[in-house]
Design a protein around this motif. Structure first.
Motif, PDB file in Angstrom:
ATOM      1  N   ALA A   1       4.619 -15.216  -7.125  1.00 20.20           N
ATOM      2  CA  ALA A   1       3.630 -14.163  -7.369  1.00 20.20           C
ATOM      3  C   ALA A   1       3.749 -13.049  -6.329  1.00 20.20           C
ATOM      4  O   ALA A   1       3.647 -11.856  -6.670  1.00 20.20           O
ATOM      5  N   ALA A   2       3.990 -13.420  -5.078  1.00 16.50           N
ATOM      6  CA  ALA A   2       4.126 -12.409  -4.023  1.00 16.50           C
ATOM      7  C   ALA A   2       5.365 -11.554  -4.247  1.00 16.50           C
ATOM      8  O   ALA A   2       5.337 -10.325  -4.074  1.00 16.50           O
ATOM      9  N   GLU A   3       6.467 -12.199  -4.643  1.00 12.16           N
ATOM     10  CA  GLU A   3       7.690 -11.443  -4.927  1.00 12.16           C
ATOM     11  C   GLU A   3       7.486 -10.495  -6.106  1.00 12.16           C
ATOM     12  O   GLU A   3       7.973  -9.363  -6.100  1.00 12.16           O
ATOM     13  N   ALA A   4       6.758 -10.968  -7.118  1.00 15.25           N
ATOM     14  CA  ALA A   4       6.475 -10.116  -8.274  1.00 15.25           C
ATOM     15  C   ALA A   4       5.617  -8.927  -7.879  1.00 15.25           C
ATOM     16  O   ALA A   4       5.850  -7.797  -8.338  1.00 15.25           O
ATOM     17  N   ALA A   5       4.628  -9.152  -7.034  1.00 15.12           N
ATOM     18  CA  ALA A   5       3.753  -8.065  -6.585  1.00 15.12           C
ATOM     19  C   ALA A   5       4.540  -7.024  -5.804  1.00 15.12           C
ATOM     20  O   ALA A   5       4.365  -5.810  -5.998  1.00 15.12           O
ATOM     21  N   ARG A   6       5.431  -7.498  -4.932  1.00 14.61           N
ATOM     22  CA  ARG A   6       6.252  -6.563  -4.161  1.00 14.61           C
ATOM     23  C   ARG A   6       7.194  -5.771  -5.071  1.00 14.61           C
ATOM     24  O   ARG A   6       7.462  -4.593  -4.830  1.00 14.61           O
ATOM     25  N   GLY A   7       7.677  -6.421  -6.121  1.00 18.95           N
ATOM     26  CA  GLY A   7       8.593  -5.738  -7.023  1.00 18.95           C
ATOM     27  C   GLY A   7       7.917  -4.797  -8.005  1.00 18.95           C
ATOM     28  O   GLY A   7       8.561  -3.901  -8.537  1.00 18.95           O
ATOM     29  N   ALA A   8       6.615  -5.004  -8.239  1.00 17.47           N
ATOM     30  CA  ALA A   8       5.931  -4.256  -9.297  1.00 17.47           C
ATOM     31  C   ALA A   8       5.041  -3.126  -8.803  1.00 17.47           C
ATOM     32  O   ALA A   8       4.762  -2.190  -9.563  1.00 17.47           O
ATOM     33  N   TRP A   9       4.579  -3.185  -7.571  1.00 11.92           N
ATOM     34  CA  TRP A   9       3.505  -2.275  -7.180  1.00 11.92           C
ATOM     35  C   TRP A   9       3.926  -0.803  -7.240  1.00 11.92           C
ATOM     36  O   TRP A   9       3.149   0.060  -7.651  1.00 11.92           O
ATOM     37  N   ARG A  10       5.171  -0.526  -6.840  1.00 14.49           N
ATOM     38  CA  ARG A  10       5.604   0.876  -6.825  1.00 14.49           C
ATOM     39  C   ARG A  10       5.661   1.446  -8.236  1.00 14.49           C
ATOM     40  O   ARG A  10       5.215   2.572  -8.492  1.00 14.49           O
ATOM     41  N   ALA A  11       6.229   0.675  -9.181  1.00 12.56           N
ATOM     42  CA  ALA A  11       6.294   1.142 -10.564  1.00 12.56           C
ATOM     43  C   ALA A  11       4.898   1.333 -11.139  1.00 12.56           C
ATOM     44  O   ALA A  11       4.648   2.268 -11.912  1.00 12.56           O
ATOM     45  N   CYS A  12       3.966   0.461 -10.760  1.00 14.28           N
ATOM     46  CA  CYS A  12       2.575   0.603 -11.223  1.00 14.28           C
ATOM     47  C   CYS A  12       1.953   1.885 -10.697  1.00 14.28           C
ATOM     48  O   CYS A  12       1.278   2.618 -11.429  1.00 14.28           O
ATOM     49  N   ALA A  13       2.180   2.154  -9.416  1.00 13.49           N
ATOM     50  CA  ALA A  13       1.603   3.359  -8.808  1.00 13.49           C
ATOM     51  C   ALA A  13       2.192   4.621  -9.419  1.00 13.49           C
ATOM     52  O   ALA A  13       1.476   5.608  -9.676  1.00 13.49           O
ATOM     53  N   VAL A  14       3.509   4.626  -9.660  1.00 18.47           N
ATOM     54  CA  VAL A  14       4.156   5.786 -10.286  1.00 18.47           C
ATOM     55  C   VAL A  14       3.584   6.022 -11.681  1.00 18.47           C
ATOM     56  O   VAL A  14       3.253   7.151 -12.064  1.00 18.47           O
ATOM     57  N   THR A  15       3.452   4.946 -12.445  1.00 19.32           N
ATOM     58  CA  THR A  15       2.897   5.056 -13.799  1.00 19.32           C
ATOM     59  C   THR A  15       1.485   5.613 -13.766  1.00 19.32           C
ATOM     60  O   THR A  15       1.129   6.517 -14.538  1.00 19.32           O
ATOM     61  N   LEU A  16       0.658   5.080 -12.896  1.00 25.06           N
ATOM     62  CA  LEU A  16      -0.728   5.532 -12.784  1.00 25.06           C
ATOM     63  C   LEU A  16      -0.796   7.023 -12.486  1.00 25.06           C
ATOM     64  O   LEU A  16      -1.554   7.774 -13.116  1.00 25.06           O
ATOM     65  N   ALA A  17       0.016   7.475 -11.535  1.00 24.84           N
ATOM     66  CA  ALA A  17      -0.019   8.889 -11.142  1.00 24.84           C
ATOM     67  C   ALA A  17       0.376   9.792 -12.309  1.00 24.84           C
ATOM     68  O   ALA A  17      -0.305  10.780 -12.617  1.00 24.84           O
ATOM     69  N   PHE A  18       1.472   9.461 -12.985  1.00 23.90           N
ATOM     70  CA  PHE A  18       1.966  10.330 -14.046  1.00 23.90           C
ATOM     71  C   PHE A  18       1.074  10.287 -15.289  1.00 23.90           C
ATOM     72  O   PHE A  18       0.891  11.306 -15.961  1.00 23.90           O
ATOM     73  N   VAL A  19       0.537   9.131 -15.624  1.00 26.94           N
ATOM     74  CA  VAL A  19      -0.294   9.044 -16.826  1.00 26.94           C
ATOM     75  C   VAL A  19      -1.616   9.784 -16.633  1.00 26.94           C
ATOM     76  O   VAL A  19      -2.074  10.507 -17.525  1.00 26.94           O
ATOM     77  N   VAL A  20      -2.255   9.622 -15.486  1.00 23.78           N
ATOM     78  CA  VAL A  20      -3.494  10.359 -15.230  1.00 23.78           C
ATOM     79  C   VAL A  20      -3.206  11.861 -15.181  1.00 23.78           C
ATOM     80  O   VAL A  20      -3.992  12.681 -15.687  1.00 23.78           O
ATOM     81  N   MET A  21      -2.073  12.222 -14.602  1.00 23.13           N
ATOM     82  CA  MET A  21      -1.657  13.632 -14.594  1.00 23.13           C
ATOM     83  C   MET A  21      -1.537  14.162 -16.024  1.00 23.13           C
ATOM     84  O   MET A  21      -2.003  15.269 -16.339  1.00 23.13           O
ATOM     85  N   ALA A  22      -0.936  13.370 -16.924  1.00 26.19           N
ATOM     86  CA  ALA A  22      -0.788  13.783 -18.316  1.00 26.19           C
ATOM     87  C   ALA A  22      -2.136  13.956 -18.997  1.00 26.19           C
ATOM     88  O   ALA A  22      -2.330  14.898 -19.778  1.00 26.19           O
ATOM     89  N   GLU A  23      -3.060  13.054 -18.734  1.00 23.02           N
ATOM     90  CA  GLU A  23      -4.390  13.163 -19.337  1.00 23.02           C
ATOM     91  C   GLU A  23      -5.073  14.464 -18.950  1.00 23.02           C
ATOM     92  O   GLU A  23      -5.721  15.119 -19.773  1.00 23.02           O
TER      93      GLU A  23
END
Length: 487
Positions: free
Chosen positions: A338-360
């Motif tokens: 779970a820790a390895e998954a969190a380290r591997g996923a957090w950046r992509a999650c943050a990028v997605t959040l920024a761009f999607v809210v920007m699009a809205e």
């Protein structure tokens, strides 16, 4: 002034990404901050402070909700991949360890079936990692392996269970199925051109493809594209690449390898997590009683123009459930996975959040419409030819179909409406071109160079890889020309 202010956040993002000095996360956060400031300024000037407050109360929750659909796939997809790695074996035990002869049949199966299947199930370059492992098993390395490994990204409109297409469809006012189906049509010429380039890359890798085998490759490619179209037409977009590639991969393995009972059982054991996941996703989408039970169960839809989230129907639930089962059966440390998954996923999650809210905010504040009207005023109907170019740049720079669609889809569909062109087909051009160009993004190419320990400069790598940009770009331009001359 309104158009310039509307353009500034987009130009800021593109400039930061093109500079090579800012990551996608930094560029996304900078773009989001600039978008919030620009949209607030424009709405304040037009309608006053109350309208600004209403804009933020409406668009922030809507952006977070749409982001959640993507983030749920990112986190669970990375967790599933880490779980298969904890189980043991290259690529989560799907490839085996013994070297194999680099025959044309095996090479085609790796490039067009195995690697795209892995990418369609998990996404985020996992298919590329598996492709490179398989190519090295075939004795192919160096730049030829990097180029052939990029074919793992050839069905990325449906990568990571089609999260990029889902985001693009929502922002374009379409259903994911509608955008998936039109993207499948555009994928036909793209994939045909990919095939011609593949034969050239295979020859350069020392695997000459004879004429009879080229005919075989062409027939299997046609069958793959027909099945992708049918999956989009008659099922859900999430499995539109995973199911066809899985079926054809199984048939190819049986035809080409002629496995005995022991080898067949060994292959099924190592591939079991992927087999179970694919069968489960297909069952929840194709078996009517099960689909009708799960799709409305505890479904949440706080926004009328946003997709609902049904927890037991969502692909992320099954990625997580099967991943947990794999970890427990392998007796691997769950906390570590779970820790390895969190380290591997957090950046992509943050990028997605920024761009999607920007699009809205681009949609809700009218900034996308303002840019579209300005482009129409300057270039007339010819402005539509900029769509595939914008899409290519977005996919290349972000390396993410979801991020690029979030950044560009509002502006381009607004442009389509301003030019009285079919927004659905413009959305398909954006989605197809941007997704396919992610294969050449610096994120993917640098990943391949690192895995293969290549010391070759980026310039030398791109001198060999650049033809892969032609199939989506030429298809996108041709599609826009058809739209322009049809009306």
């Amino acid at each position: 002034m309104t158009t310039l202010l509307s353009l500034l956040p987009l130009l800021l993002v593109l400039g930061l990404l093109a500079s090579g000095r800012a990551s996608a996360l930094v560029a996304g956060l900078a773009g989001l901050a600039a978008t919030l400031a620009a949209s607030a300024t424009l709405v304040l000037q037009a309608d006053g402070p109350a309208a600004v407050a209403l804009l933020f109360r409406r668009e922030v929750p809507a952006g977070l909700w749409l982001s959640w659909h993507v983030i749920a796939i990112i986190v669970t997809g990375v967790f599933f991949h880490r779980a298969t790695l904890a189980r043991g074996g290259a690529g989560g035990g799907t490839l085996g360890a013994d070297p194999l002869e680099a025959s044309p049949r095996r090479l085609f199966a790796v490039c067009f079936l195995l690697a795209p299947f892995a990418e369609s199930v998990t996404g985020f370059g996992v298919g590329y990692i598996i492709a490179l492992a398989a190519l090295r098993r075939l004795g192919i390395g160096g730049i030829p392996a990097l180029l052939l490994g990029l074919y793992s990204q050839s069905l990325v409109p449906w990568g990571a269970l089609a999260i990029g297409t889902t985001v693009g469809a929502t922002l374009a006012g379409l259903t994911p199925g509608e955008l998936g189906l039109s993207s499948a049509v555009l994928q036909i010429p793209i994939h045909a051109m990919y095939l011609f380039l593949y034969w050239r890359f295979a020859r350069e890798a020392g695997v000459a493809v004879p004429a009879l085998q080229k005919l075989d490759d062409a027939l299997w490619t046609a069958l793959l594209l027909v099945l992708v179209w049918m999956a989009n037409r008659f099922s859900d977009v999430e499995i539109a690449a995973a199911a066809p590639t899985a079926v054809l991969l199984g048939v190819r393995f049986w035809r080409d390898e002629r496995p005995d009972g022991a080898r067949l059982r060994a292959t099924l054991r190592t591939a079991a997590p992927y087999v179970v996941l694919t069968l489960t996703l297909c069952a929840t989408r194709l078996v009517a009683p099960l689909r009708d039970l799960l799709k409305p169960l505890w479904a949440l839809r706080p926004f009328d123009n946003q997709p609902a989230f049904a927890p037991f129907y969502a692909p992320g639930f099954w990625l997580l459930s099967i991943g947990l089962a794999v970890v427990l059966m392998a007796r691997a440390p769950l906390a570590k996975v779970a820790a390895e998954a969190a380290r591997g996923a957090w950046r992509a999650c943050a990028v997605t959040l920024a761009f999607v809210v920007m699009a809205e905010f681009y949609v809700g504040s009218g900034m996308a419409t303002s840019i579209a009207e300005a482009l129409r005023a300057v270039a007339g109907r010819g402005a539509a030819l900029g769509v595939p170019l914008f899409a290519a740049v977005g996919g290349f720079l972000t390396g993410s179909g979801a991020a690029a669609n979030a950044m560009l889809m509002p502006m381009e569909t607004a442009l389509a409406r301003a030019l009285v062109l079919d927004p659905a087909w413009i959305a398909a051009v954006q989605n197809s071109v941007t997704a396919n160009l992610t294969m050449l993004s610096p994120i993917r190419v640098s990943m391949g160079a690192a895995i293969l320990a290549l010391s070759t400069s980026d310039a030398a790598l791109y001198r060999r890889a650049w033809p892969l940009a032609l199939p989506p770009l030429l298809t996108g331009v041709a599609a826009v020309l058809v739209l322009l001359f049809h009306l």
